[in-house]
Design an enzyme around this catalytic site. Structure first.
Site, PDB file in Angstrom:
ATOM      1  N   CYS A   2     -94.416  47.392  72.020  1.00 48.96           N
ATOM      2  CA  CYS A   2     -94.718  48.250  70.891  1.00 48.96           C
ATOM      3  C   CYS A   2     -96.070  48.908  71.089  1.00 48.96           C
ATOM      4  CB  CYS A   2     -94.752  47.412  69.598  1.00 48.96           C
ATOM      5  SG  CYS A   2     -93.295  46.367  69.344  1.00 48.96           S
ATOM      6  N   LEU A  50     -90.567  48.852  69.297  1.00 42.65           N
ATOM      7  CA  LEU A  50     -89.463  48.976  70.238  1.00 42.65           C
ATOM      8  C   LEU A  50     -88.680  47.681  70.143  1.00 42.65           C
ATOM      9  CD1 LEU A  50     -88.069  50.530  72.589  1.00 42.65           C
ATOM     10  CD2 LEU A  50     -89.606  49.306  74.142  1.00 42.65           C
ATOM     11  N   ILE A  53     -86.370  41.957  71.166  1.00 39.15           N
ATOM     12  CA  ILE A  53     -86.046  40.595  70.751  1.00 39.15           C
ATOM     13  C   ILE A  53     -85.904  40.582  69.236  1.00 39.15           C
ATOM     14  CG2 ILE A  53     -86.927  38.230  70.567  1.00 39.15           C
ATOM     15  CD1 ILE A  53     -88.224  38.618  73.296  1.00 39.15           C
ATOM     16  N   ASN A  75     -98.081  43.406  70.402  1.00 38.53           N
ATOM     17  CA  ASN A  75     -97.454  44.249  71.419  1.00 38.53           C
ATOM     18  C   ASN A  75     -97.231  43.395  72.652  1.00 38.53           C
ATOM     19  OD1 ASN A  75     -96.758  46.252  73.321  1.00 38.53           O
ATOM     20  ND2 ASN A  75     -98.907  46.727  73.733  1.00 38.53           N
ATOM     21  N   ASP A 100     -90.123  36.889  68.551  1.00 34.41           N
ATOM     22  CA  ASP A 100     -91.349  36.286  69.074  1.00 34.41           C
ATOM     23  C   ASP A 100     -92.577  36.659  68.256  1.00 34.41           C
ATOM     24  OD1 ASP A 100     -91.101  38.918  69.960  1.00 34.41           O
ATOM     25  OD2 ASP A 100     -91.935  38.536  71.938  1.00 34.41           O
ATOM     26  N   SER A 369     -90.366  44.683  87.415  1.00 36.00           N
ATOM     27  CA  SER A 369     -90.978  45.508  88.451  1.00 36.00           C
ATOM     28  C   SER A 369     -91.792  44.611  89.385  1.00 36.00           C
ATOM     29  CB  SER A 369     -91.866  46.570  87.802  1.00 36.00           C
ATOM     30  OG  SER A 369     -92.420  47.433  88.763  1.00 36.00           O
ATOM     31  N   GLY A 370     -92.036  45.097  90.607  1.00 32.07           N
ATOM     32  CA  GLY A 370     -92.664  44.272  91.638  1.00 32.07           C
ATOM     33  C   GLY A 370     -94.168  44.401  91.752  1.00 32.07           C
TER      34      GLY A 370
END
Length: 594
Positions: A2, A50, A53, A75, A100, A369-370
């Site tokens: 968020c 956004l 969860i 956030n 959460d 992502s890595g």
């Protein structure tokens, strides 16, 4: 994931709801699904949501718990929220949601400022105590989620982005001269708490700040990692380290699948993102959505690495998506990517991540992502020469590889009004290298790269560019338990095989050798690294504009020389020096900074 904003009035006035609304509106892209606001006397909070969860309104924010006397905004994502909720229920707490966010509030009620020690995840948090008037700000251990603060005579404001604070008004937008030296030397990295603007600071990673009603502020660093050998691991073999790190990384990728929506992977075709895909497949994930991006070659530089990402996608039968970008399409997304930056970020990866996130967000709202493996496990070329070096020699080696300019070079670039005596970036790195807690010169470099460079370049870049499209990016290589374990790993194991040796050996257990033994690649965006056409024209226009001349950041003769030969001067990391200057000016103009 968020965006949030808040205000604490210092002048006795009630919270400025109009300013909060303006701040919140700038973050609609971070939280396109819902908005909320709350105020009590001099304190106000605003939030953009956004939904990932608990998709219901029960997890809407700001959260207000009258029984506990707490309100807050959050956030990020707490990966162990289910376990914490059960623990807190056992301690007598009741929950009205399945998310959460409420867990964060109850955790603070239970453990006070120590609540951060219980959270596994990425987060920026603001909490308000009704009865005391105290406000608590907190940021996750590795600084994955951003939190900016601006103080004026009338108020303290905070937000998930720097432009949100600008929208609130009253911010000192003068250039921070020391930050400017960092930006032009330290490859656009401006270490916290500074930003490029005098009036805005960042809450440093792993920091909890308490703001009292009388104006007092207290910061506490709640987590740090020793980059030194642990006697408990003295008898570990190379295979033991591989086993331990693989188990920890597997836990990290599993944690980051926690969501009430599907989770995909940004697959570049490099070792790091490929290993994330392989470990998820090993955990039983099927039909995993993966995404790769490529650009049209420019100036003889290849713009995609599809041949590697295709190998991984085929091996693990992912639902793979190739995204191809033509060079002629670059200018507009470049402008939009600059508009998405909370701070000026010179890396050409920004536009790549912006376009990748734009495409991915049509399919998903969460990806892994890595990012982080190179900094955590020794993947860069400046680490091997540091083996056995003393700290002063190490400073020279590191600076030659990483610094864009030395003090003499800075004198050629910066206008007289913005010069700072000495060499602030070099002194900063010298102090960091000399600080206790790093056993060797390699450890010292890994520590500054993990705790500073990584936070304020790759991690910030990924957050800004993905959140511009309401896409949450999760980074398992920055799981704090994995980072703490990797920091203890002997440097020679990390630097083996040209870098990330221990990770390559883990990879050999699950990946094709051609992905592991390939030349090291970077996210190639030739249209930015090789300036020409419309992009060059836009950079030239910005640097020669009246507002740029009035600002006087750069010496006109130096700018003219770069424009005359736009691809002739590169940094040691192969960055374009004209782009570095142009990006800063473009960012300032995009944000209305004069």
């Amino acid at each position: 994931m968020c965006g949030f904003a808040g205000e604490i009035r210092r002048d006795g006035a009630p919270a400025d709801l109009d300013a909060l609304a303006r701040m919140s509106a700038t973050m609609a892209d971070r939280g396109p699904d819902a908005a909320g606001a709350w105020a009590q006397g001099p304190i106000g909070l605003a939030h953009r949501r956004l939904t990932i969860i608990d998709l219901t309104a029960a997890s809407g924010q700001p959260l207000v718990d009258a029984g506990l006397g707490l309100s807050g905004v959050f956030n990020g994502c707490i990966y162990n929220y289910r376990e914490l909720r059960e623990e807190l229920r056992g301690l007598g707490h009741a929950f009205a949601s399945q998310g959460d966010s409420e867990v964060v509030l109850k955790a603070y009620a239970q453990w006070g400022a120590g609540f951060v020690d219980h959270l596994v995840g990425m987060f920026a948090i603001a909490l308000v105590e009704r009865d005391t008037g105290r406000v608590v700000l907190a940021r996750d251990r590795l600084g994955i989620k951003p939190l900016y603060v601006a103080e004026t005579a009338d108020a303290i404001r905070f937000a998930s982005t720097l432009p949100a604070l600008l929208a609130g008004g009253g911010v000192d937008t003068g250039i921070d001269t020391v930050a400017l030296h960092h930006y032009l030397t330290f490859h656009s990295v401006v270490p916290a708490p500074r930003t490029i603007l005098r009036g805005v600071q960042r809450l440093p990673p792993a920091t909890i700040r308490t703001i009292h009603p009388d104006g007092r502020q207290e910061d506490r660093l709640y987590w740090s990692v020793p980059f030194a050998r642990d006697p408990a691991h003295a008898d570990w073999t190379e295979a033991d380290w591989q086993d331990a790190l693989m188990a920890s990384l597997t836990t990290a990728v599993r944690r980051r699948m926690v969501a009430d929506v599907p989770v995909g992977v940004l697959l570049s075709g490099g070792l790091d993102s490929s290993l994330v895909v392989a470990l998820l497949a090993g955990e039983g994930q099927r039909d995993l959505a993966t995404f790769s991006i490529g650009f049209e070659s420019v100036g003889g530089r290849e713009g995609d690495e599809f041949r590697y990402s295709d190998v991984v996608a085929e091996r693990f039968a992912t639902d793979h998506h190739q995204i191809r970008i033509a060079a002629r399409d670059l200018l507009d997304p470049l402008e939009r990517a600059i508009g998405a930056m909370s701070e000026p970020m010179v890396s050409h990866d920004c536009v790549a991540f912006y376009l990748l996130a734009e495409a991915v967000s049509r399919h998903l709202t969460v990806v892994q992502s890595g990012q982080g493996a190179d900094e955590v496990l020794g993947g860069y070329h400046w680490y091997p020469p540091l083996l056995g070096a003393d700290r002063e020699a190490a400073l020279d080696i590191y600076g030659e590889a990483f610094f864009d300019r030395d003090a003499d070079g800075m004198a050629e670039v910066i206008g007289d009004a913005h010069r700072w005596p000495g060499d602030p970036p070099r002194e900063y790195v010298r102090a960091h290298f000399a600080a206790p807690g790093a056993e060797t010169a390699v450890d010292a470099a890994l520590r500054i790269d993990t705790g500073v460079m990584l936070v304020d370049d790759p991690v910030k870049r990924v957050d800004n560019m993905t959140m511009a499209h309401g896409l949450e990016a999760r980074v398992p290589f920055l799981d704090h338990e994995f980072v703490a374990l990797a920091a203890r790993c002997p440097p020679e194991l990390k630097l083996a095989q040209g870098g990330k040796g221990v990770l390559k050996e883990i990879g050999r257990r699950v990946l094709p050798d051609e992905v592991i033994d390939r030349p090291k690649g970077y996210f190639p965006v030739p249209g930015v690294t090789h300036l020409e056409g419309e992009v060059l024209g836009r950079v030239t226009e910005a640097l020669r504009s009246p507002v740029a001349r009035e600002r006087g950041l750069f010496r006109p003769g130096y700018v003219d020389a770069l424009i005359a030969d736009p691809n002739g001067e590169l940094t040691p990391l192969r960055g374009n020096k004209l782009w570095q200057l142009g990006l800063l000016e473009l960012w300032l103009q995009a944000n209305g900074v004069r």
